[in-house]
Scaffold this motif. Structure first.
Motif, PDB file in Angstrom:
ATOM      1  N   SER A  20      43.591  48.663  37.424  1.00 31.78           N
ATOM      2  CA  SER A  20      42.804  47.435  37.588  1.00 31.78           C
ATOM      3  C   SER A  20      42.061  47.445  38.917  1.00 31.78           C
ATOM      4  CB  SER A  20      43.715  46.214  37.547  1.00 31.78           C
ATOM      5  OG  SER A  20      44.183  46.039  36.255  1.00 31.78           O
ATOM      6  N   THR A  21      42.808  47.735  39.984  1.00 37.32           N
ATOM      7  CA  THR A  21      42.222  47.681  41.316  1.00 37.32           C
ATOM      8  C   THR A  21      41.106  48.707  41.479  1.00 37.32           C
ATOM      9  OG1 THR A  21      44.403  47.098  42.096  1.00 37.32           O
ATOM     10  CG2 THR A  21      42.791  47.667  43.764  1.00 37.32           C
TER      11      THR A  21
ATOM     12  N   SER B 114      38.076  48.002  38.934  1.00 40.09           N
ATOM     13  CA  SER B 114      37.338  46.773  39.265  1.00 40.09           C
ATOM     14  C   SER B 114      36.500  46.991  40.516  1.00 40.09           C
ATOM     15  CB  SER B 114      38.293  45.606  39.541  1.00 40.09           C
ATOM     16  OG  SER B 114      39.057  45.349  38.422  1.00 40.09           O
ATOM     17  N   ALA B 115      37.125  47.615  41.516  1.00 40.49           N
ATOM     18  CA  ALA B 115      36.409  47.845  42.769  1.00 40.49           C
ATOM     19  C   ALA B 115      35.224  48.783  42.538  1.00 40.49           C
ATOM     20  CB  ALA B 115      37.356  48.434  43.808  1.00 40.49           C
TER      21      ALA B 115
ATOM     22  N   ALA C 116      33.594  49.223  39.728  1.00 38.23           N
ATOM     23  CA  ALA C 116      32.560  48.524  38.945  1.00 38.23           C
ATOM     24  C   ALA C 116      31.751  47.604  39.850  1.00 38.23           C
ATOM     25  CB  ALA C 116      33.204  47.731  37.820  1.00 38.23           C
ATOM     26  N   ALA C 117      32.452  46.909  40.747  1.00 40.15           N
ATOM     27  CA  ALA C 117      31.762  45.987  41.649  1.00 40.15           C
ATOM     28  C   ALA C 117      30.868  46.745  42.630  1.00 40.15           C
ATOM     29  CB  ALA C 117      32.777  45.147  42.411  1.00 40.15           C
TER      30      ALA C 117
ATOM     31  N   PHE D  91      31.216  53.469  39.357  1.00 38.25           N
ATOM     32  CA  PHE D  91      32.152  53.605  38.241  1.00 38.25           C
ATOM     33  C   PHE D  91      32.154  55.051  37.729  1.00 38.25           C
ATOM     34  CE2 PHE D  91      34.162  52.510  34.224  1.00 38.25           C
ATOM     35  CZ  PHE D  91      35.041  51.538  34.647  1.00 38.25           C
TER      36      PHE D  91
ATOM     37  N   THR E  90      42.455  45.689  30.080  1.00 37.74           N
ATOM     38  CA  THR E  90      41.559  45.699  31.237  1.00 37.74           C
ATOM     39  C   THR E  90      40.234  46.375  30.886  1.00 37.74           C
ATOM     40  OG1 THR E  90      43.397  45.732  32.768  1.00 37.74           O
ATOM     41  CG2 THR E  90      41.314  46.536  33.615  1.00 37.74           C
TER      42      THR E  90
ATOM     43  N   ASN F  51      36.507  44.138  30.184  1.00 34.00           N
ATOM     44  CA  ASN F  51      35.365  44.338  31.078  1.00 34.00           C
ATOM     45  C   ASN F  51      34.361  45.361  30.549  1.00 34.00           C
ATOM     46  OD1 ASN F  51      36.279  42.611  33.385  1.00 34.00           O
ATOM     47  ND2 ASN F  51      38.050  43.959  33.191  1.00 34.00           N
ATOM     48  N   MET F  52      34.510  45.690  29.300  1.00 30.50           N
ATOM     49  CA  MET F  52      33.578  46.609  28.616  1.00 30.50           C
ATOM     50  C   MET F  52      33.381  47.917  29.387  1.00 30.50           C
ATOM     51  SD  MET F  52      30.841  44.191  26.716  1.00 30.50           S
ATOM     52  CE  MET F  52      30.258  43.171  28.034  1.00 30.50           C
ATOM     53  N   TYR F  53      34.506  48.517  29.770  1.00 27.98           N
ATOM     54  CA  TYR F  53      34.432  49.794  30.488  1.00 27.98           C
ATOM     55  C   TYR F  53      34.106  50.951  29.543  1.00 27.98           C
ATOM     56  CZ  TYR F  53      36.843  47.635  34.529  1.00 27.98           C
ATOM     57  OH  TYR F  53      37.193  46.859  35.595  1.00 27.98           O
TER      58      TYR F  53
ATOM     59  N   THR G 214      30.617  52.861  29.971  1.00 30.01           N
ATOM     60  CA  THR G 214      29.348  52.324  29.468  1.00 30.01           C
ATOM     61  C   THR G 214      28.186  52.585  30.439  1.00 30.01           C
ATOM     62  OG1 THR G 214      30.154  50.215  30.319  1.00 30.01           O
ATOM     63  CG2 THR G 214      30.179  50.499  27.944  1.00 30.01           C
ATOM     64  N   SER G 215      28.508  52.962  31.673  1.00 31.29           N
ATOM     65  CA  SER G 215      27.431  53.223  32.634  1.00 31.29           C
ATOM     66  C   SER G 215      27.024  54.695  32.653  1.00 31.29           C
ATOM     67  CB  SER G 215      27.867  52.789  34.035  1.00 31.29           C
ATOM     68  OG  SER G 215      28.999  53.532  34.422  1.00 31.29           O
TER      69      SER G 215
END
Lengths: 535, 348
Positions: free
Chosen positions: A115-116, A119-120, A122-123, A127, A138, A142-144, A367-368
């Protein structure tokens, strides 16, 4: 006064300078780390980057047809891969992949907390292109994970995987789209210490035993001894998880996951029987104490003893890795007077072929990612692919190759192949005891683990939310284990809650606000469950 | 003279070179803080204020904001029972621990300020925990049980307090006792601040007090403590902030884990709502200590002010009497020759 002024000015200037250097330092680090990663994440070709081209000579390759109409890019690209693998192993695997596809550079990183870290990343816009995860909620929330259905379906290698992967749609989360694929697989296992069985004058059970035979053995092997008591069972995996999968014939209910999940809804009545049985065994004193408890100190005289090293426990409900990481280490069993062999997780009904609950990390393409085909190939190579497993087997077989702790890589979280390819399995089985005495046990065991069913948090949408917000928050395991409640008391409400959390997650993850892959009928079905729960 | 004229005639004091230099030096000293705030605090602060009204999904392709109004706050209070519970525990613990740390720090500072052998060495010893508690070493020590006093029976203490206080308060007191060593370890910076303040107390005050027959005890209460009062407030605020933001604080861990939680209910928005509620609680606690320890005027100031007021009042009365006298004199003058006596001889 003048002197004081200059002194003050000097101190203040020094402080400001140090601050600015710190800030500049931070900026420098970020730029240094982020540039290649960002480039990699966005999938930009490395031709545009001076640093990367300087590091690696441009490689000209002809387009490689991998399967169907799919050709690997000829551009020099960089892919990032985040994982839970031992770093040494991952480095070697990445090197092997880069040899196979010379124009692709792979940068890998061990995930410390899914998660950590994600999330970090992605922000921050860094990614990874490919990653494996331990918690599917998770990734889905968040559509990872991107849709890899077309590659999966076009890849002929995937026809020869363990059957439940396609049969139960593991990685598809009860949709028609494949978002993830099983990457690494560790089946649950029952181990038996033959020395204990022999000392207690008991018979070794047949390898295709049933649940009742196992429970009986646990009871028979629990015996008082003036030196040190014998216990029938030592556990890492709770028996209720095993029972829930093994309890029902597929003709009665096609169980595809924990808590009696059949792909549409839950039915916790099977779990409740296993939970109660396990709790009764604990309360009746058939189960060995856990490490770092007062009970362990009372039993062995040492707070830190692990029951698996006492030589006084007959049956173990353990993770597969326990053998590789501990009992399988050279000299370990001799040191503690053990003789450990694996057993099939017994079935409640006497069926030869049955499912086995398992730890199964799921991996996917993000997805990126701008090179999804290449990322899929990397994912396959690192997870279930035959080429990747051939490399793995070679590395595992060489015990001189060790990780940073000096442990041979086969003793560091080695998974089980997901492919049914015979060459791979021949190499893999050779890593386990080959003597005539033990080999049959391992052969039987490996033959029994071809129908994996992952624990809920790997493959059921909303499962973790249910555990986090209902099951674990009221502490059902503890309440049943200490005898203050019966598992059956929770069956109805827990089933209702589990169905709600699953339906709610399906709408959120796969409905219009998420991936938007559900049909109107499916949405209406899940909405009806949510509405009936809320009303 | 009108008020406007008075204002205009007020002499303008030109700021001297020395003052200007000192002001510049002051700005330089505060510059690291200002840069820090502008570069690292201001934007996240505003962002978190915005985030708390949204449910946020951080996808690899960007953030998806879903406005939820006060939904995050409602979820925290209705569906996450641990956070409100931890807030209550935190309030009790902070209110109990801050006075203990302050008193302990003051005692040690007074001792270290005395004339003892190896004074510098002892000062170093008491400051060392500051270095240790600021890193992961403290977590390791706590996990090894180094924060507790092994011979202390915390359960008995909790049971004893449970008779007189609510269970949550008794548990907080018990928690404080079980972490007693750690609490005392948090006193390093406070000792340093007190020590520097003690060294600035004018020795002439003690000398004068002693000449007048003041005992050490009286000197402490009448000279040391009043002089240290601003520092006590400073240390109290520092301690509250330290206790609220250190790694051992469960609330910080909860906010961090909510922030990075990938579940659909939590995430940045939920964590921001938690953080703002927590910040509000911290502000209230700081406000409480500021009210309790904030500078009240001392008794001599009060008397002087009262005396000045009395003086002004007397002056006003005096002026009034004069004004009356003048008015009366004018009146008499005006009426002169206006009235004659019966016998026509003249004035009354």
């Amino acid at each position: 006064m003048r002197k004081n002024y200059w002194k003050k000015l000097l101190v203040s200037m020094t402080l400001v300078a140090s601050m600015l250097i710190g800030v500049a330092g931070c900026g420098g680090d970020t730029t240094g780390d982020a540039t290649p990663t960002q480039g990699a994440t966005s999938g930009e070709t490395t031709n545009d980057k001076k640093d990367d081209t300087a590091k690696k000579d441009p490689v000209k390759v002809d387009p490689v047809n991998v399967f169907g109409d799919y050709y690997v890019t000829t551009d020099n690209i960089t892919l990032t891969y985040w994982h839970y693998e031992d770093q040494g192993m991952a480095d070697r695997m990445c090197e092997a992949f880069m040899e196979l596809y010379p124009n692709i550079t792979v940068e890998n990183k061990v995930i410390s907390d899914m998660s950590t870290d994600l999330s970090a990343a992605a922000a921050a816009g860094t990614f990874p292109d490919v990653f494996e995860g331990t918690d599917s909620d998770t990734a889905l929330a968040n559509m990872y994970w991107a849709d890899i259905t077309e590659y999966w379906n076009a890849d002929p290698e995937n026809k020869n995987l363990m059957p439940t992967i396609d049969e139960y749609g593991i990685g598809m989360f009860d949709t028609s789209v494949r978002f993830a694929a099983p990457m690494r697989y560790w089946p649950s296992a029952i181990f038996i210490d033959r020395n204990v069985i022999e000392t207690l004058n008991l018979d070794m059970p047949r390898t295709d035993w049933t649940w009742e035979e196992m429970i009986q053995l646990i009871k028979d092997a629990t015996q008082y001894d003036p030196d040190m008591q014998y216990f029938g069972l030592g556990y890492y995996n709770r028996l209720d998880s095993l029972y829930g999968i093994a309890a029902v014939s597929k003709d009665v209910r096609q169980i595809k996951g924990e808590f009696g999940f059949n792909g549409e809804d839950f039915d916790l009545q099977y779990w409740a029987i296993g939970e109660q049985q396990f709790s009764d065994l604990k309360l009746a004193g058939y189960v060995a104490p856990q490490q770092s408890t007062q009970e362990m100190e009372d039993w062995t005289g040492d707070w830190d003893t692990w029951f698996g090293a006492t030589g006084r426990v007959a049956v173990f409900s353990e993770g597969f890795w326990t053998y590789q990481n501990l009992w399988g280490v050279e000299g370990y069993q001799e040191q503690y007077g053990l003789d450990i062999v694996p057993y099939v997780t017994p079935n409640v009904i006497d069926e030869k072929e049955h499912n086995v609950i398992s730890t199964m990390y799921m991996g996917g393409v993000s997805t990126s990612c701008k090179y999804p085909l290449e990322a899929y190939l990397l994912l396959k190579f690192m997870g279930w692919g035959i080429d990747g497993w051939k490399v793995r087997n070679e590395i595992y077989a060489d015990t001189t190759i060790t990780n940073d702790s000096g442990t041979p890589l086969k003793n560091a979280q080695m998974p089980v192949p997901l492919t049914l390819d015979e060459t791979v399995w021949a190499g893999y089985k050779a890593l386990f005891p080959q003597d005539e005495d033990r080999k049959p046990y391992w052969d039987d065991y490996f033959a029994s683990i071809t129908r994996p069913v992952p624990y809920g948090w790997y493959n059921i949408a909303g499962y973790w939310n249910f555990c986090d917000q209902y099951f674990n928050s009221i502490g059902i395991h503890d309440l049943v284990d200490n005898g203050t409640a019966k598992a059956a008391d929770y069956t109805e409400e827990a089933t209702r809650q589990a169905n709600y959390y699953h339906a709610d997650a399906m709408i959120t993850y796969f409905g219009p606000s998420g991936y938007n892959v559900l049909s109107d009928a499916e949405l209406a079905k899940y909405q009806a469950v949510v509405d009936s729960f809320l009303n | 003279m009108s008020k406007k004229e008075k204002k205009q005639k007020k002499p303008k004091i030109k700021v001297g070179k020395l003052e200007k230099r000192e002001a510049r030096a002051g700005y330089f000293f505060t510059l690291p803080w200002v840069i820090g705030v502008v570069a690292f605090l201001l934007v996240p602060l505003c962002q978190s204020f915005k985030f708390m009204w949204y449910n946020i999904r951080i996808t690899p392709n960007g953030m998806i904001f879903n406005p939820v109004g006060i939904g995050n706050f409602a979820n925290i209070w209705h569906e996450d029972p641990e956070f409100p519970q931890q807030i209550v525990t935190y309030i009790w613990q902070t209110c109990l621990e801050v006075p203990i740390i302050i008193v302990f720090a003051l005692m040690i500072a007074i001792m270290l300020n005395g004339k003892i052998k190896m004074r510098a060495f002892f000062r170093l010893i008491f400051f060392l925990p500051v270095i240790i508690v600021s890193g992961p070493v403290m977590n390791m020590l706590v996990s090894e049980g180094a924060a507790t006093i092994p011979s202390m029976n915390v359960q008995s203490i909790v049971a004893a307090f449970d008779v007189f206080f609510p269970t949550s308060v008794a548990n907080s007191i018990g928690e404080m006792f079980s972490n007693m060593i750690m609490t005392l370890w948090y006193s390093g910076v406070q000792i340093l601040i007190f020590l520097s303040a003690l060294q600035k107390v004018d020795p002439a005050l003690y000398e004068a007090a002693k000449i007048d027959g003041g005992s050490g005890w009286e000197c402490f209460w009448k000279i040391t403590l009043p002089t240290m009062k601003p520092m006590i407030l400073l240390n109290a605020v520092y301690t509250v902030i330290f206790l609220s933001s250190n790694e051992q604080n469960v609330l910080i861990t909860m906010i961090e884990s909510a922030m990075f939680s990938g579940t659909k209910e939590k995430g940045y928005g939920y964590a921001s709502a938690m953080a703002w509620m927590y910040a509000l609680v911290i502000t209230l606690i700081v406000g409480l200590f500021a009210l309790m320890l904030g500078s009240k005027k001392d008794v001599y100031d009060k008397k002087a002010k009262k005396f000045k007021k009395l003086q002004k009042k007397e002056e006003r009365i005096k002026k009034r009497v004069i004004r009356r006298g003048e008015r009366h004199a004018k009146k008499v003058a005006r009426n002169k020759h206006k009235y004659t006596t019966y016998d026509g001889s003249g004035d009354y």
